[in-house]
Design a protein around this motif. Structure first.
Motif, PDB file in Angstrom:
ATOM      1  N   UNK A 241       0.818  -1.213   0.000  1.00 11.20           N
ATOM      2  CA  UNK A 241       0.000   0.000   0.000  1.00 11.20           C
ATOM      3  C   UNK A 241       0.852   1.263   0.000  1.00 11.20           C
ATOM      4  N   UNK A 242       1.838   1.277   0.930  1.00  7.15           N
ATOM      5  CA  UNK A 242       2.487   2.558   1.251  1.00  7.15           C
ATOM      6  C   UNK A 242       3.993   2.542   1.087  1.00  7.15           C
ATOM      7  N   UNK A 316      -3.287   2.476   7.010  1.00 13.34           N
ATOM      8  CA  UNK A 316      -2.702   3.803   6.863  1.00 13.34           C
ATOM      9  C   UNK A 316      -2.269   4.347   8.225  1.00 13.34           C
ATOM     10  N   UNK A 317      -3.059   4.048   9.252  1.00 10.41           N
ATOM     11  CA  UNK A 317      -2.742   4.541  10.588  1.00 10.41           C
ATOM     12  C   UNK A 317      -1.850   3.599  11.379  1.00 10.41           C
ATOM     13  N   UNK A 319       0.230   1.125  10.168  1.00 11.14           N
ATOM     14  CA  UNK A 319       1.431   0.666   9.476  1.00 11.14           C
ATOM     15  C   UNK A 319       2.697   1.013  10.256  1.00 11.14           C
ATOM     16  N   UNK A 320       3.461  -0.029  10.607  1.00 12.27           N
ATOM     17  CA  UNK A 320       4.720   0.229  11.297  1.00 12.27           C
ATOM     18  C   UNK A 320       4.567   0.750  12.711  1.00 12.27           C
ATOM     19  N   UNK A 321       3.569   0.243  13.431  1.00 12.99           N
ATOM     20  CA  UNK A 321       3.436   0.616  14.841  1.00 12.99           C
ATOM     21  C   UNK A 321       3.408  -0.655  15.677  1.00 12.99           C
ATOM     22  N   UNK A 392      -0.256   9.416  15.737  1.00 13.96           N
ATOM     23  CA  UNK A 392      -0.707   9.631  14.370  1.00 13.96           C
ATOM     24  C   UNK A 392      -1.990  10.441  14.304  1.00 13.96           C
TER      25      UNK A 392
END
Ligand code: HEM
Ligand code: HEM
Ligand code: HEM
Ligand SMILES: [Fe+2]
Lengths: 444, 147
Positions: A241-242, A316-317, A319-321, A392
């Motif tokens: 996605x990102x 989106x929020x 991702x990577x947390x 975020x």
């Protein structure tokens, strides 16, 4: 045990348990660093601890799968292993590569790509080792009397895992391509070929433990792995996605990864229905516990917690947390750690001839480790949700937020202590079984 | 009722078709990815990889969650600030957690900065805005802070 050469499985599992203790130790180093106790920073900075934690995880699971294959394939093919001496050689080579890689990680000798940190020079040794492993299995299947679906699925999964290691060995200048192909390994392993390995081991265990007809079990095995690939291959898109590639992956990844839980659900239903249908239940209750645990917790960790962050709108929020860490722990625990415990718990009494099926220690180990990991996952969940919200949505600085949510890392450490107590009890049981012996050979 | 043969067919066909689509989409989307990068960006990327910065940080949202996401670091921090972090001889720890003291030289620091700059130019389907500030709510907060 039915064939003498199955004994080699024991030594792979012994290596596996050794690596697991290292994994947990380095997990604690990270856990303590997160609450500010980072006295080891100078010698073992967080990135070293993280890399050791992830690599020992992957290698103890792979050693566990290899042991499982060496145990299952002779029994399925109804023959001794082809060249058991080579299997021991393969074990020694694996151990040497492992020790070299783990040592290197303490001296800045690695490739900084999450999960694929083994330096490329050593990658070649890994590849040779795995080819040797596959050749031994293939020769055994080919010379065997029977060619079962279970054996082929297990072999297919292991071969796929070996092939998919290759895209991870290419070097890129672009971070986008680096990330793109890193997922060919990481995602297509855990949400693709490793599920075949799990399915193969699960089918073998269900056949042995429930007494249900092989044809029925293997038919559903095809359904499960069919669903796996149908959703999992295109589901890779949920990592695209990102990272700087085309928008098309938002749709493809979103739809197909949202279907991935179906494969895990099918696995759960399959195991539970075979269990309730089975009329000749095996007396090894603990093995049944671990087998059902794998089928159920895999669905929770991979299916439910995966679905929780797989849609592009949520990812989106998150991702990577730490939300990802929450999911990663329960998915690996449920699917892969539990299936390795299940096959070991089933096989150890057969390999050693010590048929204790009802050890209290074994039961306590089962419950403590599961309660421990669930506590850890709750702590990651709480920390992750709070992180997403504060960092975020509210826009606070990363470091400030991490200090705010510190309390959850104490809960993490408590959970980790419970988990580790359970694992230590399991390992004590493992040792108490004693060594595998030819006297445990069962008349055919 | 489903037979074992039909189940096998379902597996083989499903796998083949989705795999073919996957390869097609891969080729399609990789054609749009930039491959000839400036040398300093490539050098920066290799420093990033060689030192395993990903073992603490995330970039493009991937890595470990111990230290700040760096995709947009140059949008929230001054270049000299970042240089200071990279060249520091003592472990950098503004909020208590320690970074490794790399003590990079000027050239290495510049290469890493070129790498961050390049990453910062990517179109990330919305994530480039998320990095640390995402919602309208957060944007308002940022405005308040900068006033
Ligand atoms: C047993 C199977 C699974 C395992 C072991 C597993 C494990 C993991 C791990 C370790 C990561 C982090 C990877 C990294 O950053 O390198 C991850 C990420 C992710 N997983 Fe899974 N997973 C499994 C199944 C699933 C399923 C079925 C779904 C979807 C329904 C899913 C959705 C995701 C998503 C969306 C991410 C990306 C998180 C992010 O953006 O940071 N996973 N998984
Ligand atoms: C998904 C569930 C949870 C969420 C979303 C959540 C979220 C939060 C948030 C947003 C804060 C405020 C941080 C701040 O601004 O001070 C907080 C603080 C706290 N949480 Fe949680 N939490 C959850 C579960 C838990 C659990 C299970 C425990 C205990 C076992 C726990 C214990 C605490 C404590 C003690 C604080 C106060 C920390 C402080 O203010 O220093 N939370 N949590
Ligand atoms: C002593 C027990 C354990 C502790 C204290 C622990 C702690 C941690 C910590 C702090 C991280 C790093 C998160 C980050 O900042 O990036 C991590 C990552 C990870 N651990 Fe553990 N862990 C433990 C046991 C386990 C077990 C038993 C498994 C597998 C079943 C596991 C699988 C993972 C995975 C897959 C990751 C990467 C997650 C991701 O990046 O999404 N850990 N662990
Ligand atoms: Fe995935």
């Amino acid at each position: 045990m039915k064939y003498k050469s199955q004994k080699v499985a024991y030594w792979f599992w012994a290596l596996s348990m050794l690596l697991l203790t290292i994994q947990l130790t380095y997990g604690f180093i990270m856990g303590f660093a997160r609450v500010g106790l980072d006295g080891l920073h100078q010698w073992i900075p967080f990135n070293t601890a993280h890399t050791v934690h992830l690599n020992t995880l992957v290698v103890w699971l792979i050693a566990g799968f290899m042991g499982a294959a060496y145990y299952i394939i002779p029994e399925e093919a109804e023959t001794e292993l082809w060249q058991p001496k080579l299997a021991y050689l393969q074990l020694i080579a694996l151990t040497i590569v492992g020790v070299a890689a783990l040592t290197g990680y303490h001296f800045n000798y690695w490739e900084g790509r999450k999960f694929l940190e083994i330096p490329r020079e050593l990658d070649w040794l890994v590849a040779i080792d795995v080819i040797l492993f596959l050749v031994i299995l293939l020769m055994t299947i080919l010379k065997g009397k029977k060619k079962s679906t279970t054996a082929w699925v297990l072999f297919g999964g292991l071969t796929g895992a070996a092939l998919l290691y290759l895209p991870g060995m290419i070097s890129f200048d672009s971070q986008v391509l680096d990330s793109f192909f890193r997922w060919w390994v990481v995602h297509l392993w855990v949400e693709g070929v490793w599920e075949l390995i799990m399915g193969g081991i699960l089918a073998f265990l269900l056949i042995k433990l429930t007494g249900v007809d092989r044809e029925v079990i293997e038919k559903w095995l095809y359904v499960v792995i069919g669903l796996t690939f149908l959703s999992g291959i295109l589901g890779t898109g949920h990592h695209y996605y990102y990272i700087g590639v085309n928008k098309i992956w938002l749709i493809i990844g979103g739809i197909f990864s949202a279907l991935e839980p179906l494969a895990f659900l099918a696995m759960t239903l399959w195991a539970l229905s075979m269990y309730s249908k089975g009329e000749k239940k095996h007396p090894n209750k603990l093995a049944i516990f671990w087998t059902l645990n794998a089928a159920i917790v895999a669905f929770l960790g991979a299916g439910v917690l995966g679905l929780a962050h797989t849609l592009p709108q949520t990812n989106l929020y998150t991702h990577g947390t730490l939300v990802t860490a929450m999911h990663g722990h329960l998915a690996f625990w449920g699917a892969y750690a539990s299936i390795v415990f299940a096959i070991m718990t089933y096989a150890l009494p057969n390999l050693t001839g010590r048929k204790v099926y009802q050890s209290v220690r074994g039961k306590v180990a089962f419950w403590l480790s599961n309660i421990g990991i669930l506590t850890m996952v709750s702590a990651f969940a709480a920390a992750g949700v709070a992180q997403v919200y504060l960092e975020r949505i509210m826009g606070y600085e990363f470091g400030a937020v991490q200090n705010e949510i510190k309390v959850h890392f104490w809960v993490l450490i408590i959970g980790a202590t419970i988990l580790s107590t359970g694992i230590i009890l399991y390992i004590i049981d493992f040792i108490k079984y004693g060594l595998p012996t030819d006297e445990a050979l069962e008349p055919a | 009722m489903l037979t074992k043969q039909q189940a096998k067919l379902f597996f083989l066909v499903g796998t083949f078709v989705t795999f073919a689509v996957f390869i097609g989409l891969t080729i399609y989307s990789l054609r749009q990815v930039q491959t000839n990068l400036p040398e300093d960006v490539a050098r920066g990327k290799h420093l990033w990889e060689k030192n395993n910065c990903m073992g603490c940080h995330t970039i493009l949202g991937e890595g470990a969650y111990y230290a700040p996401e760096l995709t947009n670091v140059l949008k929230r921090r001054d270049v000299n600030f970042v240089k200071g972090v990279l060249m520091s001889e003592k472990p950098w720890d503004l909020h208590g957690r320690k970074m490794v003291a790399y003590g990079f030289n000027e050239q290495q620091a510049n290469d890493l900065i070129a790498f961050f700059k390049w990453v910062g130019t990517l179109n990330l389907n919305g994530f480039e805005k998320v990095d640390r500030t995402v919602s309208p709510l957060a944007k308002d907060r940022m405005k308040d802070q900068s006033n």
